[in-house]
Design an enzyme around this catalytic site. Structure first.
Site, PDB file in Angstrom:
ATOM      1  N   HIS A 107      -5.173  14.036 -20.942  1.00  0.00           N
ATOM      2  CA  HIS A 107      -4.027  13.224 -21.452  1.00  0.00           C
ATOM      3  C   HIS A 107      -4.978  12.124 -22.465  1.00  0.00           C
ATOM      4  O   HIS A 107      -4.259  12.029 -23.677  1.00  0.00           O
ATOM      5  CB  HIS A 107      -3.713  12.107 -20.431  1.00  0.00           C
ATOM      6  CG  HIS A 107      -2.597  12.628 -19.482  1.00  0.00           C
ATOM      7  ND1 HIS A 107      -1.388  13.581 -20.149  1.00  0.00           N
ATOM      8  CD2 HIS A 107      -2.484  12.616 -18.035  1.00  0.00           C
ATOM      9  CE1 HIS A 107      -0.917  13.616 -18.900  1.00  0.00           C
ATOM     10  NE2 HIS A 107      -1.252  13.312 -17.883  1.00  0.00           N
TER      11      HIS A 107
ATOM     12  N   HIS B 200      -7.901  15.983 -15.494  1.00  0.00           N
ATOM     13  CA  HIS B 200      -6.246  15.844 -15.790  1.00  0.00           C
ATOM     14  C   HIS B 200      -6.046  14.699 -16.712  1.00  0.00           C
ATOM     15  O   HIS B 200      -5.660  14.643 -17.722  1.00  0.00           O
ATOM     16  CB  HIS B 200      -5.543  15.803 -14.435  1.00  0.00           C
ATOM     17  CG  HIS B 200      -4.006  15.543 -14.784  1.00  0.00           C
ATOM     18  ND1 HIS B 200      -3.096  16.548 -14.537  1.00  0.00           N
ATOM     19  CD2 HIS B 200      -3.435  14.304 -15.290  1.00  0.00           C
ATOM     20  CE1 HIS B 200      -1.921  15.952 -14.620  1.00  0.00           C
ATOM     21  NE2 HIS B 200      -2.120  14.908 -15.292  1.00  0.00           N
ATOM     22  N   GLU B 201      -6.492  13.494 -16.473  1.00  0.00           N
ATOM     23  CA  GLU B 201      -6.479  12.226 -17.156  1.00  0.00           C
ATOM     24  C   GLU B 201      -7.212  12.181 -18.452  1.00  0.00           C
ATOM     25  O   GLU B 201      -6.711  11.693 -19.248  1.00  0.00           O
ATOM     26  CB  GLU B 201      -7.039  10.920 -16.138  1.00  0.00           C
ATOM     27  CG  GLU B 201      -6.068  10.877 -14.855  1.00  0.00           C
ATOM     28  CD  GLU B 201      -4.666  10.786 -15.206  1.00  0.00           C
ATOM     29  OE1 GLU B 201      -4.137  10.202 -16.112  1.00  0.00           O
ATOM     30  OE2 GLU B 201      -3.812  11.068 -14.361  1.00  0.00           O
TER      31      GLU B 201
END
Ligand SMILES: [Zn+2]
Length: 376
Positions: A72, A68-69
């Protein structure tokens, strides 16, 4: 100032680390799954297998948050925002940016990238759950079901419009796009975020009082949202105040410096005692190479101070060596500066000084005094 994270490696060139408390969370998740979830879902499972699957599930969750990170981070990097590190901590992860998105569209893409990755993970585990044959052992089904559940929960939670969660960032970008005013949209999004934080605390405490123990978790998250929203707003205030201001204006030249080659004992006698400053730039061959302060001296046991050089005791992080034209707003973003609280400034004429967070905070208050109309 935050805790120093433990580095575990790099992914796509981005350093990955975690806060020490994350280890405790992994153990807690592994333990609770092994003690209750797996024995419930797969009756008769051996305790060792249940705890093993618990640990596997916690690590898969860890990987999901990391992806997820990374989502980003990669999008931010493509839009020219450098990623300092990905840090996994108590309630998830943070992709720490060097600098900030300059345009609302970049912020929007950056904010959506993480949830998009999590949505893909949910889809993958959903597809696996559907594709499993009926003969699949209960324990395996339970592993897939757990990942499906936690990732769906991460997705929903992150999309709450509670700034600085991803949903709140999307909301800020949307307001920013419409109004063209980043500061006002941040203030508005942070206010909504705080409202959600209080709502979560209220619901959580109410739930816990009614017997739903998980409510306490929600309350903790609510506190986190409030604190983070406040920090984000404060950060923006500081960035606005210092944008375009140079470090040289907040330093007094020249500082008393410490030669790299002398012993720590000598530095105490020649510098720390007579001058009573708490920090000194370390000089080697006429150039600043680092910084030594009282805490570095204290870390060397007294009997070893005569045999330890200043260079060995000092902090030599190049992130803490700046020129006098360095933008202060950018300096304040550096994790090294946030951690140490000081940096060495080299003037154009070769003179050397120290800038501290205390100096900067003092200056911030003065700047704000002189512009009362800018404040909310
Ligand atoms: Zn996210």
């Amino acid at each position: 100032m935050r805790m120093r994270s433990i580095r575990i490696g790099r992914l796509a060139g981005i350093p990955i680390g975690f806060q020490p408390l994350w280890l405790a969370i992994v153990v807690l998740i592994a333990w609770s799954l092994g003690a209750a979830y797996y024995p419930d879902e797969a009756p008769g499972i051996a305790p060792l297998a249940a705890y093993g699957l618990g640990l596997l599930s916690a690590l898969l969750l860890f990987a999901s948050i990391l992806l997820h990170e990374l989502g980003h981070s990669l999008v931010a990097r493509r839009h020219g925002v450098e990623i300092e590190e990905i840090d996994l901590w108590l309630l998830g992860g943070v992709a720490r940016m060097k600098g900030y998105p300059r345009a609302a569209g970049d912020e929007l893409r950056f904010a959506i990238a993480g949830p998009a990755v999590t949505l893909a993970i949910v889809a993958v585990f959903g597809a696996i759950a559907l594709a499993l044959p009926a003969s699949t052992p209960d324990a395996i089904e339970a592993v897939v079901a757990y990942q499906l559940f936690v990732n769906a929960a991460i997705l929903v939670f992150n999309l709450l419009p509670a700034f600085p969660l991803d949903g709140g960032r999307v909301a800020r970008a949307a307001i920013w796009m419409r109004t063209g005013d980043m500061q006002r949209s941040t203030a508005l999004a942070a206010r909504v975020g705080r409202g959600f934080g209080y709502l979560m605390i209220g619901l959580g405490v109410f739930g816990a009082a009614a017997g739903a123990f998980g409510g306490l978790w929600l309350a903790v998250v609510g506190v986190f949202v409030i604190v983070a929203a406040k920090a984000e707003e404060g950060g923006l205030r500081v960035r606005t105040a210092f944008a375009g201001r140079e470090a040289g204006r907040f330093v007094s030249f020249p500082a008393v410096t410490a030669p790299a080659g002398i012993s720590v004992a000598e530095a105490v006698e020649r510098l720390f005692v007579p001058y009573r400053y708490t920090a000194y730039p370390v000089i080697d061959g006429g150039r600043p190479v680092g910084l030594i302060d009282t805490s570095h001296v204290e870390r060397v046991p007294p009997p070893r101070r005569a045999a330890t050089t200043v260079r060995e005791a000092a902090i030599l992080d190049p992130e803490l060596l700046i020129g006098e034209h360095q933008d202060v707003a950018e300096l304040l973003e550096r994790p090294a500066f946030q951690r140490v609280g000081r940096a060495v400034v080299r003037g154009d004429g070769g003179e050397v000084g120290v800038i501290s967070i205390t100096d900067v905070n003092r200056a911030l208050r003065a700047i704000e005094l002189s512009r009362p109309a800018d404040r909310e």
